[in-house]
Design a protein around this motif. Structure first.
Motif, short mmCIF file in Angstrom:
data_model
loop_
_atom_site.label_atom_id
_atom_site.label_comp_id
_atom_site.label_asym_id
_atom_site.label_seq_id
_atom_site.Cartn_x
_atom_site.Cartn_y
_atom_site.Cartn_z
N LYS A 66 51.31 -29.30 2.69
CA LYS A 66 52.19 -30.03 2.39
C LYS A 66 52.86 -31.06 3.84
O LYS A 66 52.75 -31.87 2.26
N ILE A 67 52.74 -31.07 4.58
CA ILE A 67 53.82 -32.03 4.93
C ILE A 67 53.12 -33.22 5.82
O ILE A 67 52.24 -32.43 6.64
N ASN A 68 52.66 -34.55 5.66
CA ASN A 68 51.81 -35.04 6.60
C ASN A 68 52.56 -36.37 7.23
O ASN A 68 52.48 -36.88 6.31
N CYS A 69 52.54 -35.64 8.41
CA CYS A 69 53.05 -37.45 8.57
C CYS A 69 52.23 -38.33 10.05
O CYS A 69 51.54 -37.85 10.46
N PHE A 70 52.78 -39.62 9.53
CA PHE A 70 52.77 -41.02 10.46
C PHE A 70 52.95 -41.88 11.38
O PHE A 70 54.37 -42.49 10.26
N LEU A 71 53.16 -41.21 12.04
CA LEU A 71 54.43 -42.23 13.19
C LEU A 71 53.45 -43.37 14.15
O LEU A 71 52.52 -43.48 14.92
N GLY A 72 54.48 -44.55 14.33
CA GLY A 72 53.97 -45.94 14.68
C GLY A 72 54.33 -47.08 14.26
O GLY A 72 55.83 -46.59 13.72
N ASP A 73 54.49 -48.00 15.61
CA ASP A 73 54.92 -49.41 15.38
C ASP A 73 54.43 -50.05 13.78
O ASP A 73 53.52 -49.80 13.52
N ASN A 74 55.21 -50.84 13.50
CA ASN A 74 54.31 -51.19 12.00
C ASN A 74 53.51 -52.12 12.68
O ASN A 74 53.84 -52.95 13.96
N GLY A 75 52.87 -52.32 11.62
CA GLY A 75 51.52 -53.32 11.40
C GLY A 75 50.00 -52.99 12.81
O GLY A 75 49.36 -53.07 12.74
N MET A 76 50.63 -50.70 12.44
CA MET A 76 49.06 -49.86 13.43
C MET A 76 48.59 -49.78 12.72
O MET A 76 47.74 -49.04 13.20
N GLY A 77 48.65 -49.24 10.75
CA GLY A 77 48.22 -49.14 10.37
C GLY A 77 48.06 -47.55 9.41
O GLY A 77 47.52 -47.09 8.66
N LYS A 78 49.74 -47.53 8.94
CA LYS A 78 50.81 -46.39 8.80
C LYS A 78 50.30 -46.76 7.28
O LYS A 78 49.14 -45.62 6.21
N SER A 79 49.88 -47.97 6.88
CA SER A 79 50.35 -47.96 4.98
C SER A 79 49.02 -48.04 4.75
O SER A 79 48.70 -47.50 3.65
N ASN A 80 47.76 -48.65 5.76
CA ASN A 80 46.87 -49.21 5.48
C ASN A 80 45.85 -47.60 5.05
O ASN A 80 45.37 -46.67 4.28
N THR A 82 58.81 -45.62 11.45
CA THR A 82 58.47 -45.74 12.94
C THR A 82 59.50 -44.85 13.55
O THR A 82 59.45 -44.88 14.73
N ASN A 83 60.52 -44.08 13.05
CA ASN A 83 61.74 -43.32 13.97
C ASN A 83 60.95 -41.76 13.85
O ASN A 83 61.12 -41.33 12.45
N ARG A 84 60.39 -40.78 15.31
CA ARG A 84 60.04 -39.78 14.94
C ARG A 84 60.70 -38.83 14.62
O ARG A 84 60.85 -37.87 14.17
N SER A 85 62.28 -39.40 14.79
CA SER A 85 63.73 -38.21 14.91
C SER A 85 64.04 -37.80 13.09
O SER A 85 63.95 -36.45 12.22
N HIS A 86 63.64 -38.65 12.22
CA HIS A 86 63.16 -38.76 10.63
C HIS A 86 62.25 -37.43 10.33
O HIS A 86 61.90 -36.08 9.52
N LEU A 87 61.10 -37.93 11.09
CA LEU A 87 59.89 -36.97 10.54
C LEU A 87 59.99 -35.58 11.78
O LEU A 87 60.00 -34.71 10.66
N GLY A 93 45.29 -49.09 14.59
CA GLY A 93 43.97 -49.01 13.37
C GLY A 93 44.11 -46.87 13.72
O GLY A 93 42.59 -46.84 13.37
N ASN A 94 43.57 -46.70 15.25
CA ASN A 94 43.20 -45.48 15.38
C ASN A 94 44.34 -44.19 15.21
O ASN A 94 45.24 -44.75 15.38
N PHE A 95 43.92 -43.24 15.17
CA PHE A 95 45.01 -41.90 14.44
C PHE A 95 44.54 -41.45 15.96
O PHE A 95 43.44 -40.44 15.63
#
Length: 366
Positions: free
Chosen positions: A24-38, A336-341, A361-363
């Motif tokens: 169902k839901i998969n969330c990825f939290l982190g600062d910009n440029g860390m690899g979430k969008s990649n 980047t905001n954990r409260s949303h997730l 780039g690490n998860f």
């Protein structure tokens, strides 16, 4: 349709990743440029055989590495299926489905439907008509392989006609043979786009109001030479030829179509706030999801990349309610905001969501 597992090697800034996903839901939290969008782009590549970013294939290989691979294990129509993308400089891109190489990558489009919403969607409102045509072509091609075939044929014939124009060709027989090919495909493309806009508008208005929750009235319409003219496309091309010879390109046809995006009968780009524009493009993507689900009989994958930015608290809350509901299948969200997730995950049972912290780039599973 579900993506159960993803394995990535040397893709962009991701050296190695092995992820098992929630249905169902998969969330990825982190600062910009860390690899979430990649990560989302890797998933996108498996559905479209290319990067969402528009980067050339070889640019996707991590700097300093000799190859890149992405492998996804899916559950599709009750059957397990594997998709593998391989990239290596000096070699043809490899794309395999259940171990078998595709002869034509275009035949893969639509088999694993996917919708992505990202900050780049602002170009749908503020960008050129090319951005909006790309939206139409991407969505309809996933639902209708014949459309994609006509789009490829039309584009090829258009390039041939433009070359004749640039070469100052005066042979009417050459123009006629190319224009006949253009006309056959142009009629199909225009008809398909008209039907798609009519169906999309119905769903889009519902999605927009669900997020905006006010009296704003959004609308979408197709602006098309062929739809507006009573003359046949061949006559239009013939009439425009002298002008086209001067400018060196074809000035009429489906390649000049555009979507008119309005809010309260005014162009969105002129009157809408940043929050309204974001709501508008999100509603378009959510409507696209419903359209593809109807057309394919499968729930597409939904990728939501940094979608909460520039939305007020009320619109964030209503968007969370929409995507957390039963109307959507598997969803991948970055922020980047954990409260949303946390807000999204709180609406689902623990077995229905998974989350990771992303850095360099690490998860790391949370």
């Amino acid at each position: 349709m579900l993506l159960n597992r993803l394995a990535i090697t040397n893709f962009k800034n991701i050296s190695e990743a092995r992820l098992d996903f929630s249905p169902k839901i998969n969330c990825f939290l982190g600062d910009n440029g860390m690899g979430k969008s990649n990560l989302l782009d890797a998933i996108y590549c498996l559905s479209f055989c290319k990067s969402f970013s528009g980067m050339a294939d070889m640019q996707l290989i991590k700097r300093g590495e000799a190859f890149a691979t992405i492998r996804g294990q899916y559950l599709r129509r009750g059957l397990d299926e594997d998709l593998t993308l391989g990239l290596q400089p000096g070699r043809r891109k490899s794309f395999k489905r259940s171990g078998k190489e595709y002869e034509r990558l275009s035949t893969h489009i639509g088999a694993f439907p996917l919708v992505i919403a990202s900050p780049a969607d602002s170009e749908l409102v503020s960008g050129t008509g090319e951005e909006r045509r790309r939206l139409m072509d991407m969505v309809i091609s996933q639902a209708d392989p014949v459309y994609l075939d006509h789009l490829i044929r039309y584009t090829r014939a258009l390039q041939q006609r433009n070359k004749l124009l640039r070469d100052h060709c005066v042979d009417p027989a050459l123009y006629m043979s190319v224009e006949l090919a253009m006309e056959r495909s142009a009629i199909y493309l225009t008809s398909s786009r008209q039907k798609w806009v009519e169906r999309l508008t119905e769903i889009f208005m519902q999605r927009y109001r669900a997020i905006a929750a006010d009296d704003e009235i959004p609308s979408v319409s197709l602006r098309s030479h062929l739809a507006a003219e009573q003359r046949g496309f061949g006559v239009m091309l013939d009439s425009a030829r002298r002008h086209d010879e001067i400018v060196g390109h074809t000035s009429v046809g489906p390649h000049r179509d555009d979507l008119e995006l309005s809010l309260n009968d005014m162009p969105v780009r002129r009157i809408a706030s940043q929050g309204q524009c974001k709501t508008y493009t999100l509603a378009l993507r959510l409507a696209q999801y419903s359209f593809l689900e109807e057309a394919s009989g499968m729930k597409p994958l939904m990728l939501l990349d940094d979608v909460f930015d520039r939305l007020d608290a009320g619109r964030v809350e209503r968007l969370v309610n929409v995507v957390s509901g039963d109307g959507f299948g598997q969803i991948f969200i970055t922020d980047t905001n954990r409260s949303h997730l946390d807000s999204i995950m709180s609406r689902n049972s623990a077995s229905d969501h998974a989350s990771w912290f992303v850095s360099g780039g690490n998860f790391t599973r949370l």
